[in-house]
Scaffold this motif. Sequence first.
Motif, PDB file in Angstrom:
ATOM      1  N   VAL A   1      18.322  -5.143   6.794  1.00 36.34           N
ATOM      2  CA  VAL A   1      17.619  -4.001   6.176  1.00 36.34           C
ATOM      3  C   VAL A   1      16.293  -3.783   6.898  1.00 36.34           C
ATOM      4  N   THR A   2      15.778  -2.554   6.922  1.00 42.83           N
ATOM      5  CA  THR A   2      16.340  -1.295   6.510  1.00 42.83           C
ATOM      6  C   THR A   2      16.735  -0.491   7.745  1.00 42.83           C
ATOM      7  N   SER A   3      17.801   0.269   7.641  1.00 42.74           N
ATOM      8  CA  SER A   3      18.248   1.036   8.806  1.00 42.74           C
ATOM      9  C   SER A   3      17.612   2.412   8.802  1.00 42.74           C
TER      10      SER A   3
ATOM     11  N   PRO B   1       0.241  10.511  -2.196  1.00 44.08           N
ATOM     12  CA  PRO B   1      -0.512  10.698  -0.952  1.00 44.08           C
ATOM     13  C   PRO B   1      -1.275   9.433  -0.568  1.00 44.08           C
ATOM     14  N   ARG B   2      -1.164   9.036   0.688  1.00 42.15           N
ATOM     15  CA  ARG B   2      -1.819   7.812   1.154  1.00 42.15           C
ATOM     16  C   ARG B   2      -2.914   8.140   2.167  1.00 42.15           C
ATOM     17  N   PRO B   3      -4.177   7.801   1.867  1.00 40.40           N
ATOM     18  CA  PRO B   3      -5.277   8.071   2.786  1.00 40.40           C
ATOM     19  C   PRO B   3      -4.980   7.492   4.172  1.00 40.40           C
TER      20      PRO B   3
ATOM     21  N   SER C   1       0.821  -1.225   0.000  1.00 42.98           N
ATOM     22  CA  SER C   1       0.000   0.000   0.000  1.00 42.98           C
ATOM     23  C   SER C   1       0.842   1.256   0.000  1.00 42.98           C
ATOM     24  N   VAL C   2       2.132   1.122  -0.183  1.00 43.20           N
ATOM     25  CA  VAL C   2       3.007   2.260   0.069  1.00 43.20           C
ATOM     26  C   VAL C   2       2.783   3.405  -0.928  1.00 43.20           C
ATOM     27  N   ARG C   3       2.410   3.042  -2.151  1.00 43.09           N
ATOM     28  CA  ARG C   3       2.062   4.068  -3.138  1.00 43.09           C
ATOM     29  C   ARG C   3       0.781   3.669  -3.862  1.00 43.09           C
TER      30      ARG C   3
ATOM     31  N   PHE D   1      11.096   7.411  -5.666  1.00 48.84           N
ATOM     32  CA  PHE D   1       9.721   7.453  -6.166  1.00 48.84           C
ATOM     33  C   PHE D   1       9.206   8.864  -5.994  1.00 48.84           C
ATOM     34  N   PHE D   2       8.200   9.234  -6.799  1.00 49.10           N
ATOM     35  CA  PHE D   2       7.598  10.533  -6.493  1.00 49.10           C
ATOM     36  C   PHE D   2       6.537  10.338  -5.418  1.00 49.10           C
ATOM     37  N   TYR D   3       6.285  11.390  -4.694  1.00 47.75           N
ATOM     38  CA  TYR D   3       5.377  11.329  -3.546  1.00 47.75           C
ATOM     39  C   TYR D   3       3.960  10.928  -3.974  1.00 47.75           C
TER      40      TYR D   3
ATOM     41  N   MET E   1      20.187   2.632   4.071  1.00 44.60           N
ATOM     42  CA  MET E   1      19.707   3.632   5.028  1.00 44.60           C
ATOM     43  C   MET E   1      19.046   4.794   4.270  1.00 44.60           C
ATOM     44  N   PRO E   2      17.712   4.763   4.141  1.00 42.76           N
ATOM     45  CA  PRO E   2      17.008   5.809   3.397  1.00 42.76           C
ATOM     46  C   PRO E   2      17.219   7.193   3.999  1.00 42.76           C
ATOM     47  N   ALA E   3      17.403   8.181   3.113  1.00 39.24           N
ATOM     48  CA  ALA E   3      17.498   9.567   3.568  1.00 39.24           C
ATOM     49  C   ALA E   3      16.160  10.277   3.302  1.00 39.24           C
ATOM     50  N   GLN E   4      15.482   9.914   2.224  1.00 40.73           N
ATOM     51  CA  GLN E   4      14.202  10.469   1.740  1.00 40.73           C
ATOM     52  C   GLN E   4      14.375  11.838   1.094  1.00 40.73           C
ATOM     53  N   THR E   5      15.261  12.686   1.640  1.00 42.90           N
ATOM     54  CA  THR E   5      15.482  14.027   1.105  1.00 42.90           C
ATOM     55  C   THR E   5      16.820  14.532   1.625  1.00 42.90           C
TER      56      THR E   5
ATOM     57  N   ILE F   1       2.311   4.865   5.057  1.00 44.53           N
ATOM     58  CA  ILE F   1       1.183   4.033   5.475  1.00 44.53           C
ATOM     59  C   ILE F   1       1.631   2.849   6.349  1.00 44.53           C
ATOM     60  N   VAL F   2       2.926   2.550   6.324  1.00 49.01           N
ATOM     61  CA  VAL F   2       3.402   1.305   6.969  1.00 49.01           C
ATOM     62  C   VAL F   2       2.956   1.146   8.436  1.00 49.01           C
ATOM     63  N   PRO F   3       3.089   2.180   9.293  1.00 56.07           N
ATOM     64  CA  PRO F   3       2.662   1.974  10.690  1.00 56.07           C
ATOM     65  C   PRO F   3       1.183   1.603  10.820  1.00 56.07           C
TER      66      PRO F   3
HETATM   67  N1  SAH Z   1      10.997   1.178   6.582  1.00 56.44           N
HETATM   68  C1  SAH Z   1      11.714   1.709   5.540  1.00 56.44           C
HETATM   69  C2  SAH Z   1      10.886   2.074   4.340  1.00 56.44           C
HETATM   70  C3  SAH Z   1       9.604   1.412   4.090  1.00 56.44           C
HETATM   71  S1  SAH Z   1       8.698   2.081   2.780  1.00 56.44           S
HETATM   72  C4  SAH Z   1      12.429   2.927   6.057  1.00 56.44           C
HETATM   73  O1  SAH Z   1      11.845   3.769   6.699  1.00 56.44           O
HETATM   74  O2  SAH Z   1      13.568   3.066   5.761  1.00 56.44           O
HETATM   75  C5  SAH Z   1       9.888   2.066   1.480  1.00 56.44           C
HETATM   76  C6  SAH Z   1      10.119   3.396   0.852  1.00 56.44           C
HETATM   77  O3  SAH Z   1       8.951   3.825   0.191  1.00 56.44           O
HETATM   78  C7  SAH Z   1      10.435   4.540   1.810  1.00 56.44           C
HETATM   79  O4  SAH Z   1      11.773   4.564   2.179  1.00 56.44           O
HETATM   80  C8  SAH Z   1      10.045   5.756   1.024  1.00 56.44           C
HETATM   81  O5  SAH Z   1      11.119   6.225   0.253  1.00 56.44           O
HETATM   82  C9  SAH Z   1       8.967   5.229   0.084  1.00 56.44           C
HETATM   83  N2  SAH Z   1       7.639   5.750   0.433  1.00 56.44           N
HETATM   84  C10 SAH Z   1       6.935   5.528   1.562  1.00 56.44           C
HETATM   85  N3  SAH Z   1       5.761   6.190   1.517  1.00 56.44           N
HETATM   86  C11 SAH Z   1       5.716   6.832   0.335  1.00 56.44           C
HETATM   87  C12 SAH Z   1       4.749   7.673  -0.306  1.00 56.44           C
HETATM   88  N4  SAH Z   1       3.622   8.004   0.299  1.00 56.44           N
HETATM   89  N5  SAH Z   1       5.040   8.138  -1.543  1.00 56.44           N
HETATM   90  C13 SAH Z   1       6.205   7.819  -2.155  1.00 56.44           C
HETATM   91  N6  SAH Z   1       7.144   7.036  -1.610  1.00 56.44           N
HETATM   92  C14 SAH Z   1       6.907   6.537  -0.377  1.00 56.44           C
END
Ligand code: SAH
Length: 474
Positions: free
Chosen positions: A264-266, A367-369, A51-53, A363-365, A291-295, A193-195
Motif C-alpha cells: 500500500v498505497t498504489s 485546507p492545509r497551509p 498533518s493530513v487534515r 473525508f471532507f476536504y 488505490m485511491p481515486a479521490q474523485t 501536505i505529505v510531500p
Molecule cells: N499516498 C496516499 C495517500 C496519503 S494521504 C495516496 O496518494 O494514495 C491519505 C488520504 O488522505 C488521501 O488519499 C486523501 O484521500 C486524504 N487527504 C489528503 N489530503 C487531504 C486533505 N487536505 N483533506 C482531506 N483529505 C485529504
Amino acid sequence: MKIKNKFYIETMGCQMNKLDSDLVIAQLSDDGFDRIENPDDAGVIIFNTCSVRQHAEDKVLTKVNQFKKRYQQHRDVIIAIIGCMAQRMGQQLLDENPQVAVVCGPGQLHELSDLIQNAVASLEDEHQKLAPQSEGRRKKKANPQRIVSLNNPEQQELMEQLDSTRTHRDFDHPFMAYVRVMKGCNNFCHYCIVPYVRGREYYRPIENIVDECKRLADDGIKEIILLGQAVNSYKYIEKGKTLNLADVIERVNEIDSVQRIRFVTSYPRDFDYRIFEMMAAMPKVCSYLHMPAQTGSGKMLKAMNRHYTIGRYDEIIEKAREIVPDIAIAGDFIAGYCGETEQDQQQTLDLIKRVRYKNIFAFFYSPRPGTKAYDKFEDNVPMEIKKRRLKEILDLQNEIAAEYNQNFIGKTVEVLVEGPSKKTKQNETADSNHIQLTGRTQGDHIVVFDGTKEMIGTLKNIKIEKTTSLTLFG
Ligand code: SAH
Ligand code: SF4
Ligand code: F3S
C-alpha cells in the motif's frame, strides 16, 4: 527526583507512522525504557502525529493540553511530539506548549532516544538544583528540536540504517510487519501536505528491503506489508537494470516463512500488470489493491493535480478484475474539494458503484497551509454540503459492502489468525481452549470465529456463516 523510565506512545495517521512508531518502540526498548499502556504512569509520553487534515492536528493539541497541569504541578513528564506535525510546525509547538520538551520530525527519528534522554536529564537536573520557589520557571532545553530537510543523501543514509537495523519488538501485531520500500512523495496533489512533511521520493536499495523481510520472517513475522505513499512508483537500478515493485514482491515471495505479502498505497499511474499476474499465480501475494481515486470527476482530478484520467483509473481496475477476479479493492475519496459541483459528486458516486470497493476511506476536504490548494484556490464548498456529500459516499459504500460481504456466506476463506477477538479480550475468564478469535483474509476482510489459542499465528480455512458490512463471522 527520577523521571520514570516508562513510555507511552500514541500513533495517529497512516501506516508510515505506524512503522515509525514500531522503530521508536524498538529504539527506546533497547535503551532501557519500558512501554506501558497508561500515560498517567509514564515518564515519557510520545505522540506520533499526522498533518493530513486539520482535525488530526487539533486532536493532538487537545491531548497534549491534557498533560499541561501534570507537567506544571509535578514536572515529572517528558512530552515528545514526533511525526508529520512535528515536521510541519517545528519550533512553534515548543513555543506554544511549554509542557512539550521534544519535537522530532520523521527524518530525525534515529536521534529520538538521545533527545528524550537529554530532556530527562535536564528535567532531573532541574529538580536537583532548583528550590521549590522556582516552580513555573521555564526549564532549560537541551536542543529539544530536530527538524531537518528530508531530502539530503546523508539524512537518507541515517534513516536507511534505522530501517535496516531494526529489531522486531512490537506488541500490537505480532505476525505482521510494515516494511518501507520508499519514502516521500513527488506527486504534489494540490490538497496534500505529505510531500512537504515527508520529502521527495527516495527508493531503498532492494537488497536492504529483502534482507529486512528475511530478518523479520526469522523473528516470526508471517505477513509483510510493503509501504510507500505511491508504492508502485518504486524503482531501483541494480546492475544496470531498473527494478520496480513487482521485482520486490517477487523476491520477498521467495522467503520461505513469509506467508503473505501486501503493498500500500498504489497510485493510479505506471501500474505494472505483472503485479496482478503475481496475485493470480503466487498464493502468498494477497489479492488486495488499495488505490485511491479521490474523485470520480475528471475536472476535479485536474484541479487536484492528480496525473491520470478517470478512464485510466477504470482501465487499471478492469485489468485487475480480469486477471484476479476475486481481488478486493480499497480506495480513498475527498468530499467537497474546491470548486466541486453536484455533477462532480454524482460522478464520484457513479465511480463507487462501478468499482464496487471492498472498503473506502473518505473525508471532507480540509485546507492545509503550505499546499497549492490552500494558497491558490478558494475552499468554496460550504461545510454542510461537504458533510452531506461525505455521508452520501459513506452510505453508498456501506450498502455495497454489506451486499459484497453477503457473497461470502457459505464460502470458505483463508484467514491469518491474529489473536483473541475483542469479546474474548474483555472476558478475562474465557477458557483458553475454546475462545473467539479474529483474523484477516487475503482481501483484508476481518473474520471472527471460534477456535483455540494454538491457532494464533497460523493460516486457517474458515467457513463463513454470517456477515455485516464490516465483519465476516465463521
Ligand atoms: N499516498 C496516499 C495517500 C496519503 S494521504 C495516496 O496518494 O494514495 C491519505 C488520504 O488522505 C488521501 O488519499 C486523501 O484521500 C486524504 N487527504 C489528503 N489530503 C487531504 C486533505 N487536505 N483533506 C482531506 N483529505 C485529504
Ligand atoms: Fe499526497 Fe498525492 Fe502524494 Fe498521495 S500521491 S501522498 S495524496 S501528494
Ligand atoms: Fe498523515 Fe504523515 Fe501519513 S501527514 S497520512 S501521517 S505521511
